[in-house]
Design a protein around this motif. Structure first.
Motif, PDB file in Angstrom:
ATOM      1  N   UNK A   1       0.837  -1.211   0.000  1.00  0.00           N
ATOM      2  CA  UNK A   1       0.000   0.000   0.000  1.00  0.00           C
ATOM      3  C   UNK A   1       0.868   1.256   0.000  1.00  0.00           C
ATOM      4  N   UNK A   2       1.944   1.223   0.761  1.00  0.00           N
ATOM      5  CA  UNK A   2       2.843   2.383   0.802  1.00  0.00           C
ATOM      6  C   UNK A   2       3.498   2.673  -0.527  1.00  0.00           C
TER       7      UNK A   2
ATOM      8  N   UNK B   1      11.287   1.298   0.824  1.00  0.00           N
ATOM      9  CA  UNK B   1      12.218   0.238   0.441  1.00  0.00           C
ATOM     10  C   UNK B   1      12.744  -0.440   1.703  1.00  0.00           C
ATOM     11  N   UNK B   2      13.258  -1.644   1.520  1.00  0.00           N
ATOM     12  CA  UNK B   2      13.834  -2.386   2.633  1.00  0.00           C
ATOM     13  C   UNK B   2      15.334  -2.469   2.405  1.00  0.00           C
ATOM     14  N   UNK B   3      16.089  -1.846   3.307  1.00  0.00           N
ATOM     15  CA  UNK B   3      17.541  -1.859   3.212  1.00  0.00           C
ATOM     16  C   UNK B   3      18.161  -2.751   4.256  1.00  0.00           C
TER      17      UNK B   3
ATOM     18  N   UNK C   1      12.034   5.156   4.183  1.00  0.00           N
ATOM     19  CA  UNK C   1      10.841   5.830   3.686  1.00  0.00           C
ATOM     20  C   UNK C   1      11.207   7.112   2.939  1.00  0.00           C
ATOM     21  N   UNK C   2      10.472   7.368   1.864  1.00  0.00           N
ATOM     22  CA  UNK C   2      10.658   8.626   1.136  1.00  0.00           C
ATOM     23  C   UNK C   2      10.276   9.783   2.054  1.00  0.00           C
TER      24      UNK C   2
END
Length: 296
Positions: A124-125, A146-148, A154-155
Motif C-alpha cells: 500500500x505504501x 524500500x527495505x535496506x 521511507x521517502x
C-alpha cells in the motif's frame, strides 16, 4: 437635366449588388449560426474572441489537471483507509497477543498474520498514482518505501505537485515517512518486532503492550495525513466549480460576440430582400419607360 444611361445602370447595379451581398451574408449567418466570418466584420469583437479562445484553452488544461489531482487525491484517501484497516487489524492481533492466552500454535498464527499485514502495508505504501508516480514517494519517482540492510527506508520528499493554472499547484499525496515513521522507529518495524517476539516466545506481553501504544500513534498519524488530503480535495472541488462557472460566463460572452441572433438576422434578411425586390422592380420599370430613351 440630362441623366447618363451608363450612370443609371452603374448606380442600379451597385445598389443591387450591395443588397444581394448583404442578403447572402445574412443567409450565411443564419445557416452557420456565426455572425462573424472574417476579422474585417468586426475587428474589436475578433480581438476579444481571440482572448476568449486563449482563456478557454488554458481553462481546459487547468480542468484536466484538476481532474487528475482529484483522482490522485481520491486514490490516496482510499489507500490511507486501507492502511488504517490494516493497522486496526494489527492492533487487534497485538491485544490478543498481549492477553497471553494463546498457545504456541496461536502465537505462530498471529505472527504469520502480522507478517502478512507488514507485506500489505509495504504494498500500500508503494502504490503508484494514475500518472505512474509513487503516491507517497518523492518527486524523483523513487519508491516510497524500500527495505535496506538497516531496515525500512521511507521517502521523505513530497511527490510531484500538479499545476492547476495561474502559477498554482496542488500536492496530491504525502510522504511515506509521515505515514509510517515514528520517533525512534516505524510502524513496520514495530509489527515485525512483535512477530519475532511471538515466534521466539520472548517478552511477548511487553512487546505487545508497546505495539498497541505505537499503533495508536500510527493510526493518529494516518488520520492526520488523510485529513490534510481531504482539505486539498475540497480545494480542488472548489477550483473545479469556479472553472466551470467561469466557462459558462465566458461562453455567454463568446456567444454574444460571435453567434447569430437568428430572429434579428431573419428580420433583417426579409427587409433586405424586400428592398432588393423593390429596387429590381424599379429598375425594370424605368427601363421600360419610353421617356427613358430621351434622358441621355
Amino acid at each position: 437635366m440630362q441623366v447618363s444611361t451608363r450612370l443609371f445602370y452603374d448606380r442600379s447595379a451597385t445598389a443591387m449588388a450591395t443588397l444581394t451581398g448583404r442578403a447572402d451574408a445574412l443567409q450565411t449567418q443564419i445557416a452557420t449560426g456565426k455572425r462573424l466570418a472574417a476579422p474585417s466584420d468586426d475587428s474589436v469583437a475578433y480581438t476579444r474572441l481571440s482572448g476568449l479562445a486563449r482563456a478557454e484553452a488554458d481553462a481546459e488544461v487547468s480542468m484536466k489537471n484538476l481532474d487528475v489531482a482529484a483522482g490522485v487525491l481520491a486514490q490516496a484517501d482510499s489507500t490511507l483507509s486501507a492502511i488504517t484497516a490494516q493497522l486496526t487489524r494489527a492492533n487487534e492481533l497485538a491485544i490478543s497477543a498481549r492477553s497471553g492466552t494463546g498457545d504456541a500454535t496461536a502465537r505462530q498464527a498471529i505472527a504469520d498474520e502480522l507478517d502478512q499485514i507488514v507485506a500489505q502495508l509495504v504494498s500500500l505504501g508503494n502504490t503508484t498514482d494514475t500518472r505512474g508516480q509513487p503516491l507517497f514517494g518523492g518527486a524523483d519517482g523513487a519508491a516510497a518505501l524500500t527495505v535496506g540492510p538497516d531496515g525500512y527506508v521511507f521517502a521523505s520528499t513530497l511527490p510531484s505537485a500538479i499545476p492547476t493554472g495561474d502559477g498554482q499547484a496542488i500536492q496530491p499525496g504525502d510522504t511515506a515517512a509521515r505515514i509510517f515513521a515514528q520517533a525512534g522507529g516505524n510502524t513496520l518495524a514495530t509489527l515485525a518486532d512483535l512477530s519475532a517476539a511471538l515466534r521466539s516466545n520472548t517478552a511477548v506481553d511487553a512487546t505487545a503492550a508497546a505495539t498497541v501504544d505505537k499503533l495508536g500513534l500510527a493510526a493518529t498519524q494516518v488520520v492526520g495525513v488523510q485529513a490534510s488530503l481531504g482539505a486539498r480535495a475540497a480545494r480542488v472541488e472548489l477550483e473545479q466549480a469556479q472553472l466551470r462557472q467561469t466557462g459558462i460566463d465566458r461562453e455567454a460572452l463568446r456567444s454574444g460576440l460571435e453567434d447569430t441572433d437568428i430572429t434579428v438576422a431573419i428580420t433583417e434578411l426579409q427587409k433586405t430582400m424586400t428592398i432588393l425586390s423593390a429596387t429590381q422592380a424599379s429598375f425594370s420599370k424605368l427601363q421600360a419607360l419610353s421617356l427613358f430613351d430621351y434622358l441621355r
